[in-house]
Design an enzyme around this catalytic site. Structure first.
Site, mmCIF file in Angstrom:
data_model
loop_
_atom_site.group_PDB
_atom_site.id
_atom_site.type_symbol
_atom_site.label_atom_id
_atom_site.label_comp_id
_atom_site.label_asym_id
_atom_site.label_seq_id
_atom_site.Cartn_x
_atom_site.Cartn_y
_atom_site.Cartn_z
ATOM 1 N N ALA A 191 0.838 -1.207 0.000
ATOM 2 C CA ALA A 191 0.000 0.000 0.000
ATOM 3 C C ALA A 191 0.865 1.246 0.000
ATOM 4 O O ALA A 191 0.548 2.250 0.640
ATOM 5 C CB ALA A 191 -0.921 -0.002 1.220
ATOM 6 N N ARG A 235 -3.710 9.395 -9.122
ATOM 7 C CA ARG A 235 -4.898 9.493 -9.967
ATOM 8 C C ARG A 235 -6.170 9.722 -9.164
ATOM 9 O O ARG A 235 -7.190 10.173 -9.707
ATOM 10 C CB ARG A 235 -5.034 8.238 -10.825
ATOM 11 C CG ARG A 235 -3.966 8.120 -11.916
ATOM 12 C CD ARG A 235 -3.980 6.761 -12.577
ATOM 13 N NE ARG A 235 -5.272 6.433 -13.165
ATOM 14 C CZ ARG A 235 -5.619 5.222 -13.582
ATOM 15 N NH1 ARG A 235 -4.764 4.207 -13.451
ATOM 16 N NH2 ARG A 235 -6.801 5.000 -14.108
ATOM 17 N N ASP A 292 -5.048 -2.005 -2.907
ATOM 18 C CA ASP A 292 -6.018 -1.432 -3.842
ATOM 19 C C ASP A 292 -6.674 -2.502 -4.712
ATOM 20 O O ASP A 292 -7.297 -2.194 -5.724
ATOM 21 C CB ASP A 292 -5.366 -0.358 -4.712
ATOM 22 C CG ASP A 292 -4.180 -0.868 -5.513
ATOM 23 O OD1 ASP A 292 -3.866 -2.069 -5.420
ATOM 24 O OD2 ASP A 292 -3.543 -0.061 -6.225
ATOM 25 N N LYS A 332 -33.188 9.150 16.188
ATOM 26 C CA LYS A 332 -31.766 9.107 16.497
ATOM 27 C C LYS A 332 -31.563 8.702 17.947
ATOM 28 O O LYS A 332 -32.117 9.320 18.853
ATOM 29 C CB LYS A 332 -31.131 10.481 16.231
ATOM 30 C CG LYS A 332 -29.617 10.525 16.325
ATOM 31 C CD LYS A 332 -29.066 10.790 17.733
ATOM 32 C CE LYS A 332 -29.484 12.128 18.275
ATOM 33 N NZ LYS A 332 -28.856 12.356 19.635
ATOM 34 N N TYR A 356 -31.300 18.900 23.097
ATOM 35 C CA TYR A 356 -29.970 19.529 23.134
ATOM 36 C C TYR A 356 -30.115 20.989 23.540
ATOM 37 O O TYR A 356 -30.927 21.722 22.968
ATOM 38 C CB TYR A 356 -29.347 19.415 21.742
ATOM 39 C CG TYR A 356 -27.927 19.952 21.610
ATOM 40 C CD1 TYR A 356 -26.925 19.556 22.494
ATOM 41 C CD2 TYR A 356 -27.613 20.830 20.589
ATOM 42 C CE1 TYR A 356 -25.637 20.023 22.361
ATOM 43 C CE2 TYR A 356 -26.311 21.307 20.443
ATOM 44 C CZ TYR A 356 -25.324 20.908 21.329
ATOM 45 O OH TYR A 356 -24.038 21.384 21.190
ATOM 46 N N SER A 382 -50.385 16.571 18.120
ATOM 47 C CA SER A 382 -49.597 17.159 17.034
ATOM 48 C C SER A 382 -48.945 18.468 17.450
ATOM 49 O O SER A 382 -49.467 19.224 18.281
ATOM 50 C CB SER A 382 -50.497 17.404 15.820
ATOM 51 O OG SER A 382 -51.004 16.190 15.330
#
Length: 460
Positions: free
Chosen positions: A20, A26, A113, A345, A381, A399
């Site tokens: 490696a 490229r 690679d 989350k 938060y 709601s």
């Protein structure tokens, strides 16, 4: 892929030498080439995961630039040897000599690679290394549709007569369609002695690893080739375009595997998997769904169109989306539902609970059977710290409610629509938190009349 009968010594310990050190110019990237991801995992780690099935005793990664990046990615799982300057592949393998000092097992030489070499292909090379004719070197060959600039393997049967780089090959040798992948298996006791005899009298002025075959042949030893039946597994990745092509090939195979294992993909070409995605049976995945790393989906789940899932667990009978996002730490328990434009989350949605529209549930525990109304958010938060919201079983959140953490909503409680709740709500309680409505009859009519008059007069 066939091999000769192997000897008992095929159980020798194994070392990996992974090259490696290339600059990867490229790629035009500050990220080391072999750390560019396919399916959410760096290509180097794809390769090492396959090789791990062979339980290597030692792993050496030969690096040039970007050593710090490699050390961080490897996390101590391999020794890093430095090649500086880069004088060819043979020279690169020589840099592993110190790390393999005293090692007398087998050595597999791989390329960082070239990430998708299968464990069974590696094993076939090792088996051939321990066949009755005891080859000094085993080369992995392949037959591409177009041989291009690949080095050639000149063989009689599976015995290698000569290895030659394309730039040094004659026209007759270039007509050979068996190409060199660069991967080799060599006994540790022979490797560095062979490399010490390799010179650099060639078109590139480099020390070619492939020349160890010619050195061994010249000494009267046998060298053999194992030919892969899938040229794609030895395809190198050297540019962004090749990276995208590799991603496409990987995704296509993963989609086929998912359907073979019992999942239904409505539009397979639009579903994107991660390297570790787990899908159960009778899962339906609609169009344009993306699985990031760390997703486990149980049986009998429906994931509707345009969903993004990452780092989450989805239990049986769950319905997700459309247009839902499950972020790391989300757990949807049996028969729960999240609908359109819902984000979850680090939160648990209990069995049978539902959040059908336009909701954010972050750092929350939602009890079984609870109903989260449209537009509800957990305010988790404060700009410095995260806080948790707990919603009890069968609670009903009206709601457009804001639950300001840390806060606890009791079982069977009701939070009225439009409430901003900052204090705990007891079991079975109704909480209504709204400002008093103020009514001024005729005020709007007078306002409109005054503004229209100003506009007509050109005033602001």
């Amino acid at each position: 892929m066939t091999t000769q009968t192997q000897s008992p010594s095929a159980t020798a310990p194994l070392a990996l030498v992974i090259l490696a050190a290339g600059k990867g110019t490229r790629m035009k990237s500050d990220l080391h080439k072999v750390l560019h991801p396919v399916a959410g995992r760096p290509m180097l780690l794809h390769l090492m995961a396959s090789a791990a099935q062979l339980a290597p005793a030692r792993q050496v990664v030969v690096a040039g630039h970007g050593r710090d990046q490699l050390e961080k990615a490897l996390g101590g799982s391999a020794t890093i040897a430095v090649q500086e300057p880069q004088l060819g592949t043979g020279h690169a393998v020589q840099q592993a000599q110190g790390a393999l000092d005293g090692f007398a097992g087998d050595v597999l030489i791989l390329y960082g690679d070239v990430p998708f070499v299968r464990a069974q292909t590696m094993q076939a090379m090792l088996d051939r290394l321990h066949a009755a004719d005891a080859p000094a070197v085993v080369v992995l060959g392949f037959r591409p549709d177009d041989a291009l600039q690949y080095g050639r393997v000149i063989a009689e049967g599976d015995r290698v007569v000569k290895m030659v780089e394309h730039k040094d090959a004659s026209e007759a040798e270039r007509a050979c369609t068996l190409c060199n992948s660069g991967l080799m298996a060599v006994k540790g006791g022979d490797l560095f002695a062979l490399l010490a005899q390799v010179g650099n009298d060639n078109a590139q002025g480099e020390y070619y690893l492939t020349d160890i075959v010619n050195v061994a042949n010249a000494a009267g030893k046998t060298c053999a080739v194992v030919v892969t039946d899938d040229p794609d597994e030895v395809a190198g990745i050297n540019s962004r375009a090749e990276l995208a092509q590799a991603e496409g090939r990987w995704q296509q195979r993963r989609r086929l595997a998912a359907m073979a294992d019992g999942a239904s993909l409505v539009a397979p070409e639009t579903v994107w998997f991660s390297h570790d995605t787990v899908l159960g049976r009778d899962v339906t995945v609609e169009q344009n769904v993306v699985f990031g790393p760390g997703v486990t989906v149980a049986d009998n789940v429906v994931i509707h169109a345009f969903c993004h899932l990452e780092g989450c667990t989805v239990e049986s009978g769950v319905s997700v989306g459309p247009f839902a996002r499950l972020r790391p730490g989300a757990t949807l328990e049996q028969n729960s539902r999240v609908g359109n434009f819902v984000e979850v989350k680090n939160a648990r949605l209990g069995a049978g609970a539902k959040a059908n529209h336009l909701t954010y549930l972050g750092d929350a525990d939602v009890g079984a059977g609870a109903n989260i109304g449209a537009g509800t958010i957990t305010c988790n938060y404060d700009g410095y710290f995260k806080y948790r919201t707990v919603i009890g079983e069968r609670a009903f959140i009206g709601s457009n409610s804001a639950l300001i953490a840390p806060v606890r909503i009791g079982a069977d409680a009701i939070v009225a629509a439009g409430s901003a709740v900052s204090r705990d709500v007891s079991d079975g309680e109704l909480r209504l938190v709204r400002a008093e409505q103020l009514v001024k009859p005729g005020w709007a009519d007078r306002f409109h009349d005054a503004m229209k008059k100003k506009k007509a007069e050109g005033k602001k």
